[in-house]
Design a protein around this motif. Structure first.
Motif, PDB file in Angstrom:
ATOM      1  N   ARG A   1       6.115  84.724  42.663  1.00  0.00           N
ATOM      2  CA  ARG A   1       5.775  83.301  42.666  1.00  0.00           C
ATOM      3  C   ARG A   1       4.735  82.976  43.720  1.00  0.00           C
ATOM      4  NH1 ARG A   1      11.803  80.923  41.285  1.00  0.00           N
ATOM      5  NH2 ARG A   1      12.034  82.556  39.709  1.00  0.00           N
TER       6      ARG A   1
ATOM      7  N   GLN B   1       1.534  84.388  42.612  1.00  0.00           N
ATOM      8  CA  GLN B   1       1.191  84.060  41.228  1.00  0.00           C
ATOM      9  C   GLN B   1       0.690  85.285  40.450  1.00  0.00           C
ATOM     10  OE1 GLN B   1       1.615  81.463  38.918  1.00  0.00           O
ATOM     11  NE2 GLN B   1       3.204  81.286  40.491  1.00  0.00           N
TER      12      GLN B   1
ATOM     13  N   PRO C   1       2.499  85.659  35.189  1.00  0.00           N
ATOM     14  CA  PRO C   1       2.591  85.347  36.621  1.00  0.00           C
ATOM     15  C   PRO C   1       3.879  84.619  36.972  1.00  0.00           C
ATOM     16  CG  PRO C   1       0.902  84.020  35.553  1.00  0.00           C
ATOM     17  CD  PRO C   1       1.315  85.059  34.569  1.00  0.00           C
ATOM     18  N   GLY C   2       4.450  84.983  38.090  1.00  0.00           N
ATOM     19  CA  GLY C   2       5.691  84.361  38.545  1.00  0.00           C
ATOM     20  C   GLY C   2       6.929  85.039  38.007  1.00  0.00           C
TER      21      GLY C   2
END
Ligand code: SF4
Ligand code: SF4
Ligand SMILES: [Mg+2]
Ligand SMILES: [Mg+2]
Ligand SMILES: [Mg+2]
Ligand SMILES: [Mg+2]
Ligand SMILES: [Mg+2]
Ligand SMILES: [Mg+2]
Ligand SMILES: [Mg+2]
Ligand SMILES: [Mg+2]
Ligand SMILES: [Mg+2]
Ligand SMILES: [Mg+2]
Lengths: 89, 352, 371, 352, 371, 89
Positions: free
Chosen positions: D250, D253, D325-326
């Motif tokens: 996170r 990203q 992403p994350g």
């Protein structure tokens, strides 16, 4: 023994049949049992020990005591000034 | 079984042996606390360095000197007249850093929360911490949160740690008191301790006394602006002015004499102390400092203190002597003398 | 504070010191009975400022000090019980029993609580109907009315979970015992002002007459104490032995009659052991039969706890005025407020602790404070 | 009534509202912990700075950069196979400082002791702290001791805070993971958490698993000696490797993919997890680090790790992706894929 | 670990996948009854690797998920009582009742403890004779022998402070209910291996015959699950409906006779509500009259607690295989493991939680992991 | 449902009249109730659920199942190699 502090009765009330009061100690107010001072009234000073008012403070006697101290002082001062005079003499 | 579980090897040094367990007094800031540090922590940590006797440790980093301090806050109730545990925790470490003459820079906040704590209380505490940090111009940069089972905590415990930069040429510490120095206190004593007692279970009185919790770094900056020639600064927290002066007398190997008639004490604090049989000299402060400086500078410092909002009731309360090193004496109200010793454990309400 | 600050006036104090110096022509040994007065004397440095000729002997008037070791051990036993909330005045927590103190019991899991008033303990009993609440009922005649009222109140409220460990002591029999002692050196007494607020002054007239000893009822502030001393010295110098009252603002000859009535309703006189002294006949109060249900000693069957006192500690002699605290070999060495051997080192009222805390072994001259 | 007592003004932001009180999960290092920081602490402290997402905050002091960190330790039992709370507290903060690439310098120790704690236990704990500090070459310079009433603590809670110096040119932090990076773990995972569980009341099994508590600053120094091109370092403590990777994914990203077959897990740890229905990816470590660095350097770093006593079982466990992403995904033992989410509260033993 | 690792072999798994792909010619809907199997399927990504034609429907075999809301509310009420130690398996603590969960009760002061085995609760009852120890006795036939033994043991030890909140459920009536449902799509079952270890396989023959549906007793490791699927598909493709056992190493036709004897000593069959499904006749166990003294529901008079389920949650349909978790409109939005609306989102065995935790709404392709 | 893990019985003993055993799970040893497996002996493997051994693992069946998997694999591989040959052909 027996830390007792003078305070002034500000308010009198009843709690479960016990005579209680709010007593002011120079700004600190505390709930105190007044059962042993049935005659004390708002404005009177009392000595409080472990949450109980045990005696009413008598202003007249207090003033007399202080006056006595003052007079002792005066007597003493007189004596000292006498002594000083004697020495000076 | 792991080596950690073998207690047999360790022998408890006297005079701790008479207390095989921790008692409340070990946290009271008096003799028991000092003995725990001296006989247990210092020997254990010895080769790794030393636990500084002062409010904060001095660390050389590159060219700069940092003052680094830690304190945990376990006050009950969490909210009390004049503040809450969060504000106290921020101000407390700011003050310890400031007592080395340093300008506090950053703080960490470590929370130990008890399961069941209402979140709105935690939010109110955190809010106060933010406000207090901004007021003092420090930044809360690191945090940690642990939760303990209900019944294994007390709502919130907070540790704050932090550091600040000691300006070039400043050397302030508990070992530097010198005979001839004057002792100044920045205001009325005993306010915090009595504010806390005033709301504690079983000892309630009308809550007219407020905690003095406040950040002292601004006041210290003013004093250093007046003169860099300050020998000792100390915030007389747990154990009060009496314990702080005793620690200084021992650390500097000097005598200290104070005049009780010069001690600034609020009327209500004095009254509460009378009522409980306590001595304001032993009651905690959270927004006061003791400054020790050459007598020649005392009046200037006093005037400068009084010009600051947190020092309006400052007073010169005593002086440092070459006589009776390690001892603190007080001239009493009627002109007698008494020894002002360190407290043993906690101060307890007396009946007699 | 009104009725306090006036009696702390440094200038008037100097005048009283001067007056005492003036009237004193030879050595006198005067006992302040009350620990509160001892506290005041040491805390204010009064003894240092008195003429050499006046020796103040610290009496057995600290309830914390004279509570017998055996009762402390009983208190510790009761406080250790799992279901008990043990309530005490703060100064009893550090009094050592044979092996430990109430602080230690608390650290071992006992539920020990400091209360300001015995009525707080009654309230706790109401709040915790499933727990046994025990109040440590110690003290002199000043404290007894409060404790009696707590018993009465528990009785009125029908609280079956409240009881009191009673160890009340009385001043007049102690004065008798001192005067009867073959080694007695006391020539005059400052009687305890607050005790007399409750009991009146009449109890002391027989003592004055029997022992031909001056007794002056005295308050607690520096001027009060000095005035009491002055009046005793005046009598001694004149060869008189009278009952006098130097605390008239708080003490009436008859005392507090309402309190006396409740006291005789709840308590009856009994023989009582004093720590460091031994048993003094008829020198204590215990619960009357009608209130025996509130007797913690019976409820918790601690009757057979028996204990010996420390062989080193000479607090008995200190309490009887036969020894100054700093004459005890253990004083300031084995025995400090940190490691008290006797109860007189525990309470800050106790003669040994008061000496240690405020006077220690160094003299004012050595401290080097300008007078 | 003081302003501190007025909770009415504060409104609890969702999604905290569904928990009006602190629950154990708020300290579990998973989603609840993260929400508490994000929704309660950060807004409160906001204007005073920011609570750093990483293990330690970076502070510029003069020319130098310091990594400053705090952690409180509330582990039960106090003594466990392989260590005790004192050793853990020293290593824990050393590791957080080391995870910024800094060389730890000084530590503070704040003790919250429960009335009744045997002094010999405290001495054993303090002794371990001294030993641990010497082992890691850091100095314990500041301390504080508070005592809380019996029943309001749990023997000992310890806060350690401290700082170290980040060498010139080093920039390591949780936001710096980049697609193409390799993910290395320094050894077997889940050892500490299972060692603790193994002695917890009601869940006892033969204690063959020892906590991995260890100071990682030496290992980090070796890695930085090998290459300064390290993007992220992280000690996967509470919440385990899974939570640490989620936080990195996170913060940076990026996506993360690990291969479960490459995870080093001791046999006994694996067995305990099977028995309790737990996943070693979520179990705490106290002497392991995750290093994220360009794939081109991965083998060098792995070799250097394995050359260090604390990295012998190091393994490359995955890689950073630009996709998802994350999110953290895992390739499973049989070649399937699953999402490795953050834990919500604490991991609980399952029956089914 | 022996008997585990062999059944996780990736190469053999690929062979089984290939074999299943080879034998599957058209779509089949197969239900794994057991939550443990659901967990294994999602955790290992088995569903992603199966041919598209094979649809796995997650059955109602998670005891945490199917325990009725009303029983949860009763558990919360009992756990909130001051004198109760409430013991539960760990996964029940986060199951939401109408207003809270056991974690919340704990944070509010309830004494809630996680135990590994019901015998731990019995031991707690021995250790705390002054407290009421209540065990939350949930589960299928696998758990029931342990719970029955705990009751027997408490009985043997004469523990009057032990009781159990019983909510046991049975697999065969649930299979019947699914097959009887007008919307049923299930064409074959993987039966729960550990349930059958206890109960044997004979209970399933009548179901196979009545509904003409293949039932294969299946284990929990990836290879076990794949073999179960393979055998069901083989039957389906051949139009057969037989009872088969693919978990022979742990399951005997007669089951565990000793356990069955104790079960019928302690429990009797009763109608039981299933969360999200409703009452299924004769689908649960309750304590027999002889052991009714250990029934927590009676002891704590929580009989009149009645509760409605969340109107948004569609876990009933999920549990019956009528809806995939990610087809529920609340899935991943109002309802996450952090804020579960239904029990299937709570237990990591629950179909919704398993989907969220390991599969969520993204497909393996989107995650971008090379196969 | 019903997390069950295989372990090996290392020791059998009696606790308050209940048959108990120490069961080894790859190094983790746990006390387990064996009341429902009156015939199990030291060295046997069992499945344990919530502290209870619920069934004995049968080694013969286990080996047969694994052999079956292997043969499926072989069959599959044969098919694949056939297919490859066909393609190559
Ligand atoms: S100094 Fe200590 S030992 Fe000596 S009499 Fe006093 S209390 Fe007893
Ligand atoms: S996703 Fe949540 S709301 Fe939807 S069926 Fe599952 S548990 Fe119920
Ligand atoms: Mg300080
Ligand atoms: Mg500090
Ligand atoms: Mg404020
Ligand atoms: Mg401090
Ligand atoms: Mg942390
Ligand atoms: Mg970390
Ligand atoms: Mg940290
Ligand atoms: Mg170790
Ligand atoms: Mg950490
Ligand atoms: Mg401190």
């Amino acid at each position: 023994m027996c830390l007792g502090i003078p305070g002034q009765v500000k308010e009198i009330y009843d709690m479960n049949g016990i005579r209680m009061g709010k007593v002011d100690f120079n700004g600190i107010v505390k709930d105190v049992c007044l059962a042993y001072l049935p005659d004390i009234t708002v404005g009177d000073y009392t000595i409080v020990h472990v949450g109980f008012a045990i005696t009413r403070l008598d202003e007249q006697s207090a003033l007399e005591t202080l006056a006595l101290f003052q007079s002792i002082g005066l007597l003493d001062e007189e004596l000292r000034s006498n002594a000083a005079e004697e020495e000076a003499a | 079984m792991s080596e950690g579980l073998n207690f047999e090897g360790w022998s408890c040094p006297l005079p701790l042996r008479d207390h095989p367990n921790i008692v409340m007094g070990h946290g009271g800031g008096g003799k028991l606390s000092a003995e725990l540090v001296e006989h247990l922590f210092l020997p254990a940590f010895a080769d790794s360095g030393a636990v500084d006797m002062g409010d904060a440790a001095l660390i050389a980093v590159g060219g700069a000197h940092l003052a680094f301090s830690t304190d945990s806050f376990v006050v009950r109730p969490l909210f009390f007249p004049g503040g809450n545990i969060g504000e106290l925790a921020v101000n407390g470490t700011i003050n310890d850093i400031a007592m080395r003459g340093a300008q506090p820079l950053v703080l960490s906040a470590g929370f130990i929360l008890e399961e069941g704590l209402p979140l709105d209380q935690l939010a109110a505490i955190a809010h106060s911490m933010g406000v207090a940090a901004r007021r003092a111009g420090v930044t809360l940069v690191a945090g940690d949160t642990k939760v303990v089972d209900r019944g294994h905590g007390d709502g919130v415990y907070i540790n704050t740690s932090g550091f600040g930069i000691v300006p070039e040429g400043i050397d302030i510490g508990p070992t530097r008191a010198q005979p001839g120095d004057a002792i100044i206190v920045s205001g009325t004593i005993g306010d915090h301790g009595i504010a806390i007692l005033s709301v504690r279970e079983g000892l309630e009185f009308g809550a007219t006394v407020e905690s003095d919790t406040a950040p002292l770094n601004g006041l210290v900056a003013d004093l250093l602006d007046e003169t860099r020639n300050i020998h000792v600064l100390r915030d007389p927290t747990r154990g009060g002015v009496a314990s702080a002066l005793n620690e200084i007398a021992r650390a500097s190997q000097v005598g200290i004499v104070i005049d009780e008639r010069n001690l600034p004490v609020q009327d209500a604090v004095r009254a509460a102390c009378e009522l409980l049989g306590m001595d304001p000299l032993y009651v905690a402060n959270e927004g006061k400092l003791i400054a020790i400086a050459p007598a020649s500078d005392a009046e200037r410092l006093l005037a400068r203190m009084r010009a600051h909002p947190l020092g309006r009731q400052a007073a010169i309360i005593g002086r440092v002597t070459a006589d009776h090193p390690g001892l603190v004496a007080a001239r009493t109200g009627i002109g007698g003398t008494r020894i002002v010793d360190m407290m043993v454990g906690e101060q307890l309400p007396r009946i007699c | 504070m009104k009725y306090l600050d006036e009696y702390r006036d440094p200038d008037l104090a100097q005048r009283l010191f001067a007056e005492i110096r003036r009237i004193t022509t030879r050595p006198w040994a005067i006992m302040e009975v009350c620990g509160g007065q001892t506290h005041s004397i040491i805390r204010n440095g009064i003894d240092q400022l008195l003429p050499e000729a006046i020796e103040l002997i610290h009496g057995p008037g600290c309830p914390v000090c004279v509570t017998p070791l055996e009762i402390i051990d009983k208190a510790l036993a009761i406080a250790s019980r799992p279901n008990v909330i043990f309530c005490s005045f703060g100064d009893m927590l550090r009094v050592p029993g044979s092996a430990k103190d109430l602080f230690r019991v608390k650290s071992e899991g006992g539920d020990v609580r400091v209360v300001y008033s015995p009525l707080d303990a009654v309230r706790l009993a109401q709040q915790h109907p499933d727990r046994e609440v025990v109040f440590f009922g110690i003290g002199f005649e000043t404290t007894a009315p409060a404790n009696a009222m707590a018993v009465l109140q528990a009785h009125r409220l029908g609280l079956r979970n409240f009881s009191m460990l009673v160890s009340h002591v009385l001043v007049p029999p102690a004065i008798s015992a001192i005067m009867e002692s073959p080694t007695n050196r006391v020539q005059g007494f400052l009687a305890a002002g607050h005790v007399c607020s409750v009991m009146g002054t009449w109890q002391y007239r027989p003592l004055v007459e029997r022992y031909h000893v001056p007794i002056v009822v005295t308050g607690f502030e520096p001027l009060d104490v000095l005035e009491g001393i002055r009046r005793v010295v005046l009598q001694l110098e004149a060869g008189r032995a009278e009952l006098d009252n130097a605390y008239e603002r708080a003490v009436r000859p008859e005392g507090n009659v309402a309190a006396q009535q409740v006291l005789s309703e709840v308590f009856e006189v009994t023989d009582r052991a004093w720590r460091g002294i031994g048993v003094i006949p008829q020198s204590g109060w215990r619960l009357r039969n009608a209130y025996r249900a509130y007797d913690a000693e019976a409820r918790f069957a601690v009757g057979d706890i028996q204990t010996r006192e420390s062989p080193i500690c000479r607090s008995g002699e200190v309490l009887q005025g036969m020894l100054k605290p700093n004459q005890c070999p253990a004083f300031g060495k084995e025995c400090t407020p940190r490691t008290p051997l006797g109860a007189t080192m525990v309470s800050s009222e106790g003669a040994c602790a008061a000496y240690y805390q405020y006077g220690r072994f160094i003299k004012a001259e050595e401290v080097g404070v300008a007078r």
